[in-house]
Design an enzyme around this catalytic site. Structure first.
Site, PDB file in Angstrom:
ATOM      1  CB  THR A 174      -0.912   0.008   1.253  1.00  0.00           C
ATOM      2  OG1 THR A 174      -1.467   1.304   1.431  1.00  0.00           O
ATOM      3  CG2 THR A 174      -0.146  -0.336   2.526  1.00  0.00           C
ATOM      4  CE1 TYR A 225      -3.607  -1.946   5.505  1.00  0.00           C
ATOM      5  CE2 TYR A 225      -3.251   0.319   4.816  1.00  0.00           C
ATOM      6  CZ  TYR A 225      -3.501  -1.006   4.498  1.00  0.00           C
ATOM      7  OH  TYR A 225      -3.646  -1.376   3.186  1.00  0.00           O
TER       8      TYR A 225
HETATM    9  N1  LIG Z   1      -8.599  -0.965  -1.475  1.00  0.00           N
HETATM   10  C1  LIG Z   1      -7.589  -0.113  -1.460  1.00  0.00           C
HETATM   11  O1  LIG Z   1      -7.757   1.071  -1.735  1.00  0.00           O
HETATM   12  C2  LIG Z   1      -6.207  -0.589  -1.117  1.00  0.00           C
HETATM   13  C3  LIG Z   1      -5.163   0.360  -1.157  1.00  0.00           C
HETATM   14  C4  LIG Z   1      -3.880  -0.062  -0.855  1.00  0.00           C
HETATM   15  C5  LIG Z   1      -3.638  -1.394  -0.565  1.00  0.00           C
HETATM   16  N2  LIG Z   1      -4.668  -2.277  -0.510  1.00  0.00           N
HETATM   17  C6  LIG Z   1      -4.366  -3.659  -0.203  1.00  0.00           C
HETATM   18  O2  LIG Z   1      -5.065  -4.471  -1.134  1.00  0.00           O
HETATM   19  C7  LIG Z   1      -5.471  -5.694  -0.536  1.00  0.00           C
HETATM   20  C8  LIG Z   1      -6.957  -5.915  -0.736  1.00  0.00           C
HETATM   21  O3  LIG Z   1      -7.677  -4.862  -0.094  1.00  0.00           O
HETATM   22  P1  LIG Z   1      -9.258  -4.713  -0.244  1.00  0.00           P
HETATM   23  O4  LIG Z   1      -9.559  -3.277  -0.343  1.00  0.00           O
HETATM   24  O5  LIG Z   1      -9.760  -5.632  -1.300  1.00  0.00           O
HETATM   25  O6  LIG Z   1      -9.723  -5.216   1.198  1.00  0.00           O
HETATM   26  P2  LIG Z   1     -10.891  -6.242   1.631  1.00  0.00           P
HETATM   27  O7  LIG Z   1     -11.012  -6.124   3.111  1.00  0.00           O
HETATM   28  O8  LIG Z   1     -12.107  -6.015   0.814  1.00  0.00           O
HETATM   29  O9  LIG Z   1     -10.266  -7.650   1.246  1.00  0.00           O
HETATM   30  C9  LIG Z   1      -9.308  -8.312   2.032  1.00  0.00           C
HETATM   31  C10 LIG Z   1      -9.784  -9.730   2.233  1.00  0.00           C
HETATM   32  O10 LIG Z   1      -8.786 -10.449   2.988  1.00  0.00           O
HETATM   33  C11 LIG Z   1      -9.457 -11.344   3.850  1.00  0.00           C
HETATM   34  N3  LIG Z   1      -8.586 -11.655   4.985  1.00  0.00           N
HETATM   35  C12 LIG Z   1      -8.044 -10.780   5.873  1.00  0.00           C
HETATM   36  N4  LIG Z   1      -7.349 -11.446   6.806  1.00  0.00           N
HETATM   37  C13 LIG Z   1      -7.441 -12.770   6.487  1.00  0.00           C
HETATM   38  C14 LIG Z   1      -6.949 -13.955   7.075  1.00  0.00           C
HETATM   39  N5  LIG Z   1      -6.268 -13.919   8.230  1.00  0.00           N
HETATM   40  N6  LIG Z   1      -7.215 -15.136   6.492  1.00  0.00           N
HETATM   41  C15 LIG Z   1      -7.952 -15.196   5.346  1.00  0.00           C
HETATM   42  N7  LIG Z   1      -8.466 -14.096   4.754  1.00  0.00           N
HETATM   43  C16 LIG Z   1      -8.215 -12.899   5.324  1.00  0.00           C
HETATM   44  C17 LIG Z   1     -10.707 -10.589   4.294  1.00  0.00           C
HETATM   45  O11 LIG Z   1     -11.725 -11.470   4.779  1.00  0.00           O
HETATM   46  C18 LIG Z   1     -11.095  -9.848   3.025  1.00  0.00           C
HETATM   47  O12 LIG Z   1     -12.062 -10.540   2.279  1.00  0.00           O
HETATM   48  C19 LIG Z   1      -5.013  -5.618   0.919  1.00  0.00           C
HETATM   49  O13 LIG Z   1      -3.779  -6.288   1.041  1.00  0.00           O
HETATM   50  C20 LIG Z   1      -4.838  -4.128   1.163  1.00  0.00           C
HETATM   51  O14 LIG Z   1      -3.891  -3.864   2.166  1.00  0.00           O
HETATM   52  C21 LIG Z   1      -5.945  -1.905  -0.789  1.00  0.00           C
END
Ligand SMILES: NC(=O)c1ccc[n+]([C@@H]2O[C@H](COP(=O)([O-])OP(=O)(O)OC[C@H]3O[C@@H](n4cnc5c(N)ncnc54)[C@H](O)[C@@H]3O)[C@@H](O)[C@H]2O)c1
Length: 313
Positions: free
Chosen positions: A127, A149
């Site tokens: 991120t 985070y």
């Molecule tokens: N959405 C954004 O704007 C954004 C920006 C920067 C980075 N990210 C990164 O992208 C990735 C996806 O983010 P997102 O927005 O889709 O979030 P999200 O919360 O929608 O998806 C993350 C998923 O991971 C699963 N998860 C978390 N811990 C877990 C565990 N211990 N075991 C199994 N499953 C687990 C959750 O149940 C969830 O469905 C993450 O790594 C996040 O840090 C997202």
């Protein structure tokens, strides 16, 4: 020959879109998610998990990477895209254990499995929060996170690279900058603004609204992520960001135009750990992954408003 790709966080906003893209391309996908609550209610994840489970080539496993037995996963995994994490800044101050276990300990458990897979690439999703208050520049910016985070995600990058150096796991890191569009998480700013705007309700803004983001449209983010499987170099980090830096106030003006009414905005103090500016330089991803951030904020928000107007999902 089709390849086998393990996608973790497969029921999440970005992970589910990655699974859909890989399935459409004809890849075999091992989709893993623990359907965790905490940041937002798991209902949307459950619906997405059910939907991806029936896609061609997808084998879905409900597993919590923190403690479930991961030896149930197949032996012939060629690629991993590790999307699983607990995102969001606010909750990371009050429930650090949730963030350290999901974002860091889970990576160690996955890496221990990686040793038995014939891996071509392990893509660790990170991120812009690893950069801190101002994330304006390329991948050589200093990493000075200002939230728990961001700290856990930076530690996860380092942990993945330690496994690369120690055990030859072929790790690449992608640093996403605020992703938006259809499917966006309900805790994220644009999703909340659009819901409130459509309902004619007051919108809460934290800070002056002049804080800026280079938001990445979901389809561009997914295309960049999937092309990293073949094109990204092991040991390298790539920014995946939108093409323009736009303030929250500018985004609100676009949303107001799209919903066709003035917005009622209530202002509050800046949120703890929030970033002032993000504008990721994506030259490296463009040159090496063929990444294109082709969607303007106006086009992307229009797609998101239509999706939310239709009730989402
Ligand atoms: N959405 C954004 O704007 C954004 C920006 C920067 C980075 N990210 C990164 O992208 C990735 C996806 O983010 P997102 O927005 O889709 O979030 P999200 O919360 O929608 O998806 C993350 C998923 O991971 C699963 N998860 C978390 N811990 C877990 C565990 N211990 N075991 C199994 N499953 C687990 C959750 O149940 C969830 O469905 C993450 O790594 C996040 O840090 C997202």
């Amino acid at each position: 020959m089709s390849r086998t790709v393990l996608v973790t966080g497969a029921a999440g906003f970005v992970g589910s879109a990655v699974v859909r893209k890989l399935s459409t391309q004809g890849d075999r996908v091992i989709a893993v998610d623990g359907l965790l609550g905490g940041l937002y209610p798991p209902d949307e994840k459950i619906q997405r998990f059910d939907a991806i489970s029936s896609l061609p080539g997808v084998e879905a496993h409900r597993l919590d990477l923190r403690h479930d037995d991961l030896s149930v996963l197949p032996d012939d995994i060629d690629y991993v895209i590790n999307e699983a994490a607990m995102p969001g800044l606010g909750l990371s101050w009050s429930d650090f254990e949730l963030y350290s276990s999901c974002n860091l300990s889970s990576v160690a458990r996955l890496m221990d499995q990686a040793k038995r897979w014939p891996l071509t690439k392990f893509v660790q999703i990170s991120t812009s929060s690893v950069y801190g208050k101002n994330a304006v520049g390329d991948e050589n910016m200093p990493t000075l996170p200002v939230s728990p985070y961001g700290v856990t995600k930076l530690a996860a990058e380092n942990l993945a690279f330690a496994y690369m150096r120690d055990s030859d796991v072929p790790v690449t890191v992608l640093r996403y900058f605020s992703v938006y569009g259809p499917g966006q998480r309900p805790d994220m700013a644009y999703r909340k603004f659009i819901s409130r705007a459509l309902a004619g309700e007051t919108i809460d803004i934290y800070g002056t609204g002049e804080q800026s983001r280079s938001n990445t449209f979901i389809d561009d983010c997914v295309a960049g992520t999937v092309s990293a499987l073949d094109s990204a170099r092991v040991g390298e980090v790539y920014n995946i960001a939108g093409s323009t830096e736009r303030s929250l106030n500018e985004a609100l003006a676009v949303i107001s135009d799209l919903v066709g009414r003035p917005l009622d905005v209530r202002r509050h103090e800046t949120a703890r750990g929030d970033q002032d500016r993000t504008f990721g330089d994506t030259t490296k991803a463009s040159q090496e992954l063929g990444f294109v951030n082709s969607t303007s904020l106006e086009e992307g928000l229009e797609a998101q408003v239509l999706w939310q107007r239709d009730g989402g999902l």
